[in-house]
Design a protein around this motif. Sequence first.
Motif, PDB file in Angstrom:
ATOM      1  N   LYS A 550       0.833  -1.208   0.000  1.00 19.45           N
ATOM      2  CA  LYS A 550       0.000   0.000   0.000  1.00 19.45           C
ATOM      3  C   LYS A 550       0.866   1.256   0.000  1.00 19.45           C
ATOM      4  CE  LYS A 550      -4.018  -1.895   2.464  1.00 19.45           C
ATOM      5  NZ  LYS A 550      -4.812  -1.801   3.712  1.00 19.45           N
ATOM      6  N   LEU A 551       1.925   1.231   0.809  1.00 15.81           N
ATOM      7  CA  LEU A 551       2.799   2.401   0.876  1.00 15.81           C
ATOM      8  C   LEU A 551       3.504   2.640  -0.452  1.00 15.81           C
ATOM      9  CD1 LEU A 551       4.394   1.944   4.417  1.00 15.81           C
ATOM     10  CD2 LEU A 551       2.585   3.515   3.741  1.00 15.81           C
ATOM     11  N   GLY A 552       3.960   1.594  -1.095  1.00 14.85           N
ATOM     12  CA  GLY A 552       4.622   1.748  -2.390  1.00 14.85           C
ATOM     13  C   GLY A 552       3.699   2.366  -3.427  1.00 14.85           C
ATOM     14  N   ILE A 554       0.997   4.286  -2.921  1.00 17.42           N
ATOM     15  CA  ILE A 554       0.627   5.685  -2.657  1.00 17.42           C
ATOM     16  C   ILE A 554       1.826   6.617  -2.800  1.00 17.42           C
ATOM     17  CG2 ILE A 554       1.011   5.846  -0.157  1.00 17.42           C
ATOM     18  CD1 ILE A 554      -1.869   7.139  -0.112  1.00 17.42           C
ATOM     19  N   MET A 555       3.034   6.119  -2.545  1.00 16.26           N
ATOM     20  CA  MET A 555       4.213   6.959  -2.760  1.00 16.26           C
ATOM     21  C   MET A 555       4.446   7.217  -4.238  1.00 16.26           C
ATOM     22  SD  MET A 555       6.872   5.592   0.157  1.00 16.26           S
ATOM     23  CE  MET A 555       8.138   6.828  -0.217  1.00 16.26           C
ATOM     24  N   ASN A 556       4.104   6.275  -5.068  1.00 14.62           N
ATOM     25  CA  ASN A 556       4.167   6.517  -6.509  1.00 14.62           C
ATOM     26  C   ASN A 556       3.130   7.539  -6.944  1.00 14.62           C
ATOM     27  OD1 ASN A 556       6.316   5.061  -7.645  1.00 14.62           O
ATOM     28  ND2 ASN A 556       5.202   3.133  -7.392  1.00 14.62           N
ATOM     29  N   LYS A 557       1.991   7.502  -6.302  1.00 15.43           N
ATOM     30  CA  LYS A 557       0.912   8.421  -6.655  1.00 15.43           C
ATOM     31  C   LYS A 557       1.207   9.836  -6.188  1.00 15.43           C
ATOM     32  CE  LYS A 557      -4.108   8.960  -6.265  1.00 15.43           C
ATOM     33  NZ  LYS A 557      -5.345   8.352  -5.733  1.00 15.43           N
ATOM     34  N   TYR A 558       1.842   9.961  -5.033  1.00 18.36           N
ATOM     35  CA  TYR A 558       2.109  11.281  -4.450  1.00 18.36           C
ATOM     36  C   TYR A 558       3.614  11.449  -4.236  1.00 18.36           C
ATOM     37  CZ  TYR A 558      -2.904  11.229  -3.470  1.00 18.36           C
ATOM     38  OH  TYR A 558      -4.268  11.172  -3.591  1.00 18.36           O
ATOM     39  N   PRO A 559       4.302  12.069  -5.162  1.00 20.04           N
ATOM     40  CA  PRO A 559       5.767  12.197  -5.026  1.00 20.04           C
ATOM     41  C   PRO A 559       6.211  13.122  -3.905  1.00 20.04           C
ATOM     42  CG  PRO A 559       4.958  13.398  -6.953  1.00 20.04           C
ATOM     43  CD  PRO A 559       3.810  12.601  -6.442  1.00 20.04           C
ATOM     44  N   ALA A 594      12.010  -0.937  -3.302  1.00 25.80           N
ATOM     45  CA  ALA A 594      12.662  -0.739  -4.604  1.00 25.80           C
ATOM     46  C   ALA A 594      11.839  -1.318  -5.737  1.00 25.80           C
ATOM     47  CB  ALA A 594      14.052  -1.370  -4.573  1.00 25.80           C
ATOM     48  N   GLN A 595      11.038  -2.360  -5.458  1.00 21.06           N
ATOM     49  CA  GLN A 595      10.227  -2.946  -6.529  1.00 21.06           C
ATOM     50  C   GLN A 595       9.158  -1.973  -7.027  1.00 21.06           C
ATOM     51  OE1 GLN A 595       7.346  -6.068  -5.248  1.00 21.06           O
ATOM     52  NE2 GLN A 595       8.194  -5.670  -3.180  1.00 21.06           N
ATOM     53  N   TYR A 596       8.880  -0.916  -6.242  1.00 15.71           N
ATOM     54  CA  TYR A 596       7.935   0.123  -6.664  1.00 15.71           C
ATOM     55  C   TYR A 596       8.666   1.355  -7.218  1.00 15.71           C
ATOM     56  CZ  TYR A 596       4.284  -2.608  -4.456  1.00 15.71           C
ATOM     57  OH  TYR A 596       3.406  -3.606  -4.133  1.00 15.71           O
ATOM     58  N   ASN A 597       9.959   1.150  -7.489  1.00 13.05           N
ATOM     59  CA  ASN A 597      10.794   2.233  -8.023  1.00 13.05           C
ATOM     60  C   ASN A 597      10.816   3.451  -7.094  1.00 13.05           C
ATOM     61  OD1 ASN A 597      11.506   0.872 -10.475  1.00 13.05           O
ATOM     62  ND2 ASN A 597       9.435   1.326 -11.219  1.00 13.05           N
ATOM     63  N   ALA A 599      12.802   5.689  -4.928  1.00  6.54           N
ATOM     64  CA  ALA A 599      14.219   6.009  -4.803  1.00  6.54           C
ATOM     65  C   ALA A 599      14.653   5.888  -3.355  1.00  6.54           C
ATOM     66  CB  ALA A 599      14.489   7.415  -5.316  1.00  6.54           C
ATOM     67  N   PRO A 600      15.852   5.388  -3.117  1.00  4.54           N
ATOM     68  CA  PRO A 600      16.335   5.261  -1.723  1.00  4.54           C
ATOM     69  C   PRO A 600      16.313   6.588  -0.975  1.00  4.54           C
ATOM     70  CG  PRO A 600      17.754   4.041  -3.231  1.00  4.54           C
ATOM     71  CD  PRO A 600      16.803   4.810  -4.082  1.00  4.54           C
ATOM     72  N   GLY A 601      16.488   7.689  -1.689  1.00  5.29           N
ATOM     73  CA  GLY A 601      16.468   8.988  -1.031  1.00  5.29           C
ATOM     74  C   GLY A 601      15.126   9.364  -0.455  1.00  5.29           C
ATOM     75  N   ARG A 602      14.064   8.675  -0.874  1.00  2.00           N
ATOM     76  CA  ARG A 602      12.734   8.944  -0.334  1.00  2.00           C
ATOM     77  C   ARG A 602      12.400   8.059   0.855  1.00  2.00           C
ATOM     78  NH1 ARG A 602       8.216   8.687  -4.631  1.00  2.00           N
ATOM     79  NH2 ARG A 602       7.049   9.568  -2.864  1.00  2.00           N
ATOM     80  N   VAL A 603      13.319   7.226   1.244  1.00  2.00           N
ATOM     81  CA  VAL A 603      13.123   6.369   2.415  1.00  2.00           C
ATOM     82  C   VAL A 603      14.217   6.734   3.424  1.00  2.00           C
ATOM     83  CG1 VAL A 603      12.934   4.014   3.295  1.00  2.00           C
ATOM     84  CG2 VAL A 603      12.173   4.546   0.955  1.00  2.00           C
ATOM     85  N   ARG A 604      13.811   7.295   4.550  1.00  2.00           N
ATOM     86  CA  ARG A 604      14.768   7.709   5.571  1.00  2.00           C
ATOM     87  C   ARG A 604      14.764   6.673   6.709  1.00  2.00           C
ATOM     88  NH1 ARG A 604      11.998  12.609   5.552  1.00  2.00           N
ATOM     89  NH2 ARG A 604      12.078  12.837   7.823  1.00  2.00           N
ATOM     90  N   LEU A 605      15.939   6.160   7.021  1.00  2.00           N
ATOM     91  CA  LEU A 605      16.065   5.052   7.955  1.00  2.00           C
ATOM     92  C   LEU A 605      16.516   5.545   9.320  1.00  2.00           C
ATOM     93  CD1 LEU A 605      17.792   2.415   5.638  1.00  2.00           C
ATOM     94  CD2 LEU A 605      15.357   2.891   5.941  1.00  2.00           C
ATOM     95  N   GLU A 606      15.884   4.973  10.339  1.00  2.00           N
ATOM     96  CA  GLU A 606      16.289   5.199  11.720  1.00  2.00           C
ATOM     97  C   GLU A 606      16.308   3.832  12.406  1.00  2.00           C
ATOM     98  OE1 GLU A 606      13.324   7.784  13.276  1.00  2.00           O
ATOM     99  OE2 GLU A 606      13.881   9.489  12.017  1.00  2.00           O
ATOM    100  N   TRP A 607      17.328   3.571  13.222  1.00  2.00           N
ATOM    101  CA  TRP A 607      17.374   2.283  13.929  1.00  2.00           C
ATOM    102  C   TRP A 607      17.780   2.535  15.377  1.00  2.00           C
ATOM    103  CZ3 TRP A 607      20.100   3.674   9.660  1.00  2.00           C
ATOM    104  CH2 TRP A 607      21.466   3.975   9.813  1.00  2.00           C
ATOM    105  N   PHE A 608      17.046   1.874  16.266  1.00  2.00           N
ATOM    106  CA  PHE A 608      17.183   2.176  17.687  1.00  2.00           C
ATOM    107  C   PHE A 608      17.515   0.946  18.535  1.00  2.00           C
ATOM    108  CE2 PHE A 608      14.330   5.268  15.780  1.00  2.00           C
ATOM    109  CZ  PHE A 608      14.881   6.466  16.205  1.00  2.00           C
ATOM    110  N   GLY A 609      17.651  -0.212  17.890  1.00  4.07           N
ATOM    111  CA  GLY A 609      17.891  -1.417  18.688  1.00  4.07           C
ATOM    112  C   GLY A 609      16.760  -1.625  19.658  1.00  4.07           C
ATOM    113  N   GLU A 610      17.135  -1.876  20.943  1.00 10.62           N
ATOM    114  CA  GLU A 610      16.112  -2.104  21.962  1.00 10.62           C
ATOM    115  C   GLU A 610      15.742  -0.820  22.702  1.00 10.62           C
ATOM    116  OE1 GLU A 610      17.987  -3.932  25.754  1.00 10.62           O
ATOM    117  OE2 GLU A 610      19.116  -4.772  24.046  1.00 10.62           O
TER     118      GLU A 610
END
Length: 798
Positions: A550-552, A554-559, A594-597, A599-610
């Motif tokens: 679903k996210l892929g 709608i992200m294609n629909k709304y840049p 990526a299968q929805y094309n 771009a990696p720049g539109r996905v911002r990653l955060e990781w917090f462990g526990e």
Amino acid sequence: MRKTVAIFGIVATVILGAAGQVVAQKSAVRYADQQMDLRNYKHALDIYEKAFDKKPVYETAKKIAETQDILRDYDGSYNWWETTVSYEEADKSDYAHYLRSAQLNDRWEEAVQVLSEKGVNADSVPGVPDLLTLKSKRKVKLEPAEGLNSVGSDFVVSKDSSGNSYFVSDRGGVYSRDMPGLRIDGRNQYFSEEKSDFTDREYFKIYRQDTSGMITEVISNVPNTYNFSDPTFDKRQGVMFYSVTRGIKKVKKHDRITVQPEIYYSKLNEAGELEGFTPVPFNDSISYAVMNPFADEEAGRLYFTSDMPGGMGGTDLYYVSYDQSMSFGMPVNLGPEINTSGNESHAFRKGDKFYFSSTGHSGVGGMDVFQADYSATHFGNVQNMGIPVNSTGDDFAYRITEDGSGKNETYLSSNRKGGMGLDDIYMIQDVYRQFIARVIDCEGIPITDAYMATLRDHANNGNVTTNRTARGSLHAELEPDSDFGITISKPGYFSIADETITTKGFEGDTLRRVYKLVAIPYQLPVYVDIVYYDLDKYQIREDAKPALDKLGEIMNKYPFLDLIVASYTDSRASDAYNITLSNNRAQAVTDYMAQYNIAPGRVRLEWFGEQGLVNDCGDGVPCPELDHQLNRRSELILEAFPDRDVQYEIPESYRAEDFCDTEALFEKIQNELAALPTIYFDFGKSMLRSVYRKELERTAVMLKRLPNLMLTIEGHTDQRGTEDFNQRLSERRAAVVKEYLNQRGIENNRMEEIWFGKSRPIHDCKDLDCTEAMHQLNRRTELRLGRKPYTSIGDQQQ
């Protein structure tokens, strides 16, 4: 009859000498030639016509046509050039003159046919301008100046500092040629005290029209004034310059002189009367003409027309510098950019534009108005002002005046067809449509600080000048019969584009628009979801894929949407291990998108462990697997307009005002993805089923990420049991949801409980034989998101 005199001033010829008679042996044509040399054009024309009546030959017909050209009698000119080209002796020069006169009389097709019958192709005749190329780029209309015109010649308008108009006219009437004049010699050379021999009309005088419309004659103080014309003002010094042709009587016997126009100046009192008179130092009434002054008080220059020695043509334009003490420098010729081998006259300057009339530059009629670029050291880029400023007649004395209220008025003098007299004064009015746009914010308050507006004329492929008032409204003048587009932009706001502006078929004077500039709601979370992982795994599970799909989509629909992926682990294993694992889980989401094309720049990653447990299942705390599962997650947050350095455009299918209340965008995204969960309960129970804990986790994360939203919790029951029992049960069902969200950090003041008991069933089982599944749908708690009533667009961006 049209006349050169009206434009260039008055040339009065005086011949002094012994009385004599016209020598009988001289032919009438030779005598007429002499009159032409003496500039007695009217008299010469009469003699030529009489000579032609007696002996109709080519040479005389051509002389008559040329004389009509000089007199600006274009009807007569056409007829005599048509006669001229009928002779076998006619050449290409005659054909060109004939076609030119046809243009000036709107008889082009007729002339082409006449030449065609002679075997002459009009297109092969050189020297005939194409009038179609001389259409004005400005859309203007000409209206006769109210109250100024007569059946005679009226021309040249100037205004004094009080807004009174001054103009030139010979409205006194026509004198019979048989009327006795002052005989100077026996060759019928007259210098009449009543009239001009050139026009057989009263001499030109200056008249004053005051602001009430009353017209009075201005009296020249120069002795023996005959023609009195060309008023222009240096308002700072209270001085009027003007042209004068005066009588000169005290000359030696047998001398033959031509009296030429001169320039004088006088003080002007409040009653419009001249006080004293002073000639400019470069007058020489015996040798050359000095006339048509224009006082450029801003530059300290007096422009004028003259045929003084050293010029480039018949008459040239000059200027001379002068100061406040009325000391004059040496005349300066304006040079070959302005002056030609023809006649230039009637200079005028306004701002960085210089206007003048000419017969030497390529034009529409006999004399046209031209515009040139001006600087203190250069004149250039001469352009014909085109039709309808210019006509097939004579057009001259273009003036932009300022009335007493500061309003500009543009005047033109012309002998074009359809006028009241010989020369008429016209006012030039732009037929622009006024464009006024108010630019407001979401509260309807005008935006007065800086914004950029670009208004484009599509028909003429150019930008239209716009001006902003102190109150923020935008003003422009629009060409008629054209389409326009406007863009309005301001950093941090959505740009506005309007392509609906048109003056085609518009009958009013003013087009009005209101545009709303809306702040871009940067970094606005609009949707939250959660995906879960198996113990020690980061692969995307099958149950997580529908949410990511679903996210892929709608992200294609709304840049303008970016995805924030915040990944976590449970507390088992070491901190370092869990940080790496949560990083891998975030990266797995990026790889999946990526299968929805995306771009990696539109996905911002955060990781917090526990570091971000949703419960108390920390190190060493015994917890059931379901609680640990809630910690093994990636929170997925869709954020609209994420980059504050980007000037985003309004999304398709939205209007700018939709973003004055961003709930519209939030609701649209919510509706396209998934609504908040509905929590279902067992019969007679208010205990929260474990299956809904994940749904409520997503609700808690959403509320944390969307601090401007509040949650309404509505408790319901089925219809079995009493009203009182069901009312209390629905209250407990709402409370258990609120309590869970409280434990997840959602404040009480952001949640409102409402309980309806059995009053709002999904299925009305009073009238239906409901199944257990239908009863189940009635046993529920519904969640609804809404905006805080006190929150404004400004609060969102703080």
